[in-house]
Scaffold this active site. Sequence first.
Site, PDB file in Angstrom:
ATOM      1  N   LYS A  30      11.598  28.914  28.333  1.00  0.00           N
ATOM      2  CA  LYS A  30      11.272  27.489  27.618  1.00  0.00           C
ATOM      3  C   LYS A  30       9.799  27.489  27.313  1.00  0.00           C
ATOM      4  O   LYS A  30       9.162  27.085  26.465  1.00  0.00           O
ATOM      5  CB  LYS A  30      11.647  26.181  28.489  1.00  0.00           C
ATOM      6  CG  LYS A  30      11.142  26.182  30.026  1.00  0.00           C
ATOM      7  CD  LYS A  30      11.659  25.081  30.661  1.00  0.00           C
ATOM      8  CE  LYS A  30      11.239  24.832  31.847  1.00  0.00           C
ATOM      9  NZ  LYS A  30      11.235  25.993  32.961  1.00  0.00           N
ATOM     10  N   ARG A  88      11.280  16.673  35.309  1.00  0.00           N
ATOM     11  CA  ARG A  88      12.031  17.350  36.058  1.00  0.00           C
ATOM     12  C   ARG A  88      12.916  16.676  37.010  1.00  0.00           C
ATOM     13  O   ARG A  88      13.389  17.494  37.804  1.00  0.00           O
ATOM     14  CB  ARG A  88      11.009  18.262  36.969  1.00  0.00           C
ATOM     15  CG  ARG A  88      11.157  19.669  36.992  1.00  0.00           C
ATOM     16  CD  ARG A  88       9.867  20.339  37.703  1.00  0.00           C
ATOM     17  NE  ARG A  88       9.959  21.707  38.017  1.00  0.00           N
ATOM     18  CZ  ARG A  88       9.149  22.494  37.316  1.00  0.00           C
ATOM     19  NH1 ARG A  88       8.739  22.076  35.985  1.00  0.00           N
ATOM     20  NH2 ARG A  88       9.306  23.726  37.365  1.00  0.00           N
ATOM     21  N   ARG A 125       8.358  38.762  35.149  1.00  0.00           N
ATOM     22  CA  ARG A 125       7.434  38.191  34.356  1.00  0.00           C
ATOM     23  C   ARG A 125       6.065  38.399  34.726  1.00  0.00           C
ATOM     24  O   ARG A 125       5.737  38.444  35.731  1.00  0.00           O
ATOM     25  CB  ARG A 125       7.896  36.569  34.562  1.00  0.00           C
ATOM     26  CG  ARG A 125       7.025  35.683  33.500  1.00  0.00           C
ATOM     27  CD  ARG A 125       7.681  34.425  33.510  1.00  0.00           C
ATOM     28  NE  ARG A 125       7.453  33.501  34.687  1.00  0.00           N
ATOM     29  CZ  ARG A 125       8.404  32.235  34.904  1.00  0.00           C
ATOM     30  NH1 ARG A 125       8.475  31.733  33.671  1.00  0.00           N
ATOM     31  NH2 ARG A 125       8.020  31.584  35.624  1.00  0.00           N
ATOM     32  N   ARG A 143       2.651  35.484  38.561  1.00  0.00           N
ATOM     33  CA  ARG A 143       2.375  34.358  39.201  1.00  0.00           C
ATOM     34  C   ARG A 143       2.584  34.218  40.668  1.00  0.00           C
ATOM     35  O   ARG A 143       3.581  34.876  41.198  1.00  0.00           O
ATOM     36  CB  ARG A 143       3.181  33.253  38.580  1.00  0.00           C
ATOM     37  CG  ARG A 143       2.578  32.419  37.268  1.00  0.00           C
ATOM     38  CD  ARG A 143       3.331  31.719  36.671  1.00  0.00           C
ATOM     39  NE  ARG A 143       4.330  30.730  37.368  1.00  0.00           N
ATOM     40  CZ  ARG A 143       5.109  29.813  36.784  1.00  0.00           C
ATOM     41  NH1 ARG A 143       5.212  29.631  35.533  1.00  0.00           N
ATOM     42  NH2 ARG A 143       5.855  29.100  37.647  1.00  0.00           N
ATOM     43  N   ARG A 190      13.410  27.857  43.906  1.00  0.00           N
ATOM     44  CA  ARG A 190      12.935  27.083  42.835  1.00  0.00           C
ATOM     45  C   ARG A 190      14.491  26.829  42.087  1.00  0.00           C
ATOM     46  O   ARG A 190      14.761  25.757  41.441  1.00  0.00           O
ATOM     47  CB  ARG A 190      12.080  27.743  41.734  1.00  0.00           C
ATOM     48  CG  ARG A 190      10.861  27.845  42.135  1.00  0.00           C
ATOM     49  CD  ARG A 190       9.778  28.747  41.710  1.00  0.00           C
ATOM     50  NE  ARG A 190       9.805  28.782  40.220  1.00  0.00           N
ATOM     51  CZ  ARG A 190       9.082  29.701  39.378  1.00  0.00           C
ATOM     52  NH1 ARG A 190       8.739  30.885  40.018  1.00  0.00           N
ATOM     53  NH2 ARG A 190       8.929  29.530  38.344  1.00  0.00           N
TER      54      ARG A 190
END
Length: 206
Positions: A13, A87, A121, A153, A164
């Site tokens: 996203k 969220r 990522r 990250r 998560r």
Amino acid sequence: MKIALMGPPACGKGTQARRLREKYGLPHISSGDILRDEVARGTDFGIQVKQYMDRGEIGPATLITEMVLAHLHSHCPGGFILDGFPRTVFQAWELMKEHDLDAVYLVDVSEDEVLRRITGRRTCQGCGNIYSIHRDAPASGLCASCGGKLVQRDDDNEETARNRLAVYTRETAPVAGFYRDRGLLKSIPGARSPEEIFADITAQLG
Ligand code: AMP
């Protein structure tokens, strides 16, 4: 135009929101980026919220909601692309009090794919561009657009990623039902290239 992108972590996203920002000239509002900026600046709120982010938990709901709504109020008079907000169903209700969304895109990918993507990522420290070691991360470790350093990250490790995902299923997946009930949800298959997903979204947006 007021749209929101939702989906599990690393569904793409953020990448899509950046492309949409370029195509439509709308501000891209990522609640995660707003919070990471607070952390980087070492504000009191940043210090508090980092503990939640490191665990992959939802941060303090009311404060984050106020912060994002204030941001929309001051920076987005002509519309916005939301990424990572709302969220929770609480955040969706609060957003609806101030804004009528035109559409909500749910980028759908499997849990296995989410874990593969999160651990692969890399994010540019300079401009925030997102890369994947499985696809397009330059071997130099530097961003192809701005030359910034590509980093992983803090919350892109497997343990936090699993948490998560669990938080997503518990807290965020019901937000899809909230928008489906209001005729706003559009499901986008996410196990495709960013180009194909972008073509799909823009065809629907017109
Ligand atoms: P993201 O960049 O969207 O993956 O968000 C990274 C982390 O920031 C999440 O795991 C949460 O800890 C926190 N966060 C981001 N957006 C929100 C939100 N709308 N409400 C609460 N916590 C959030």
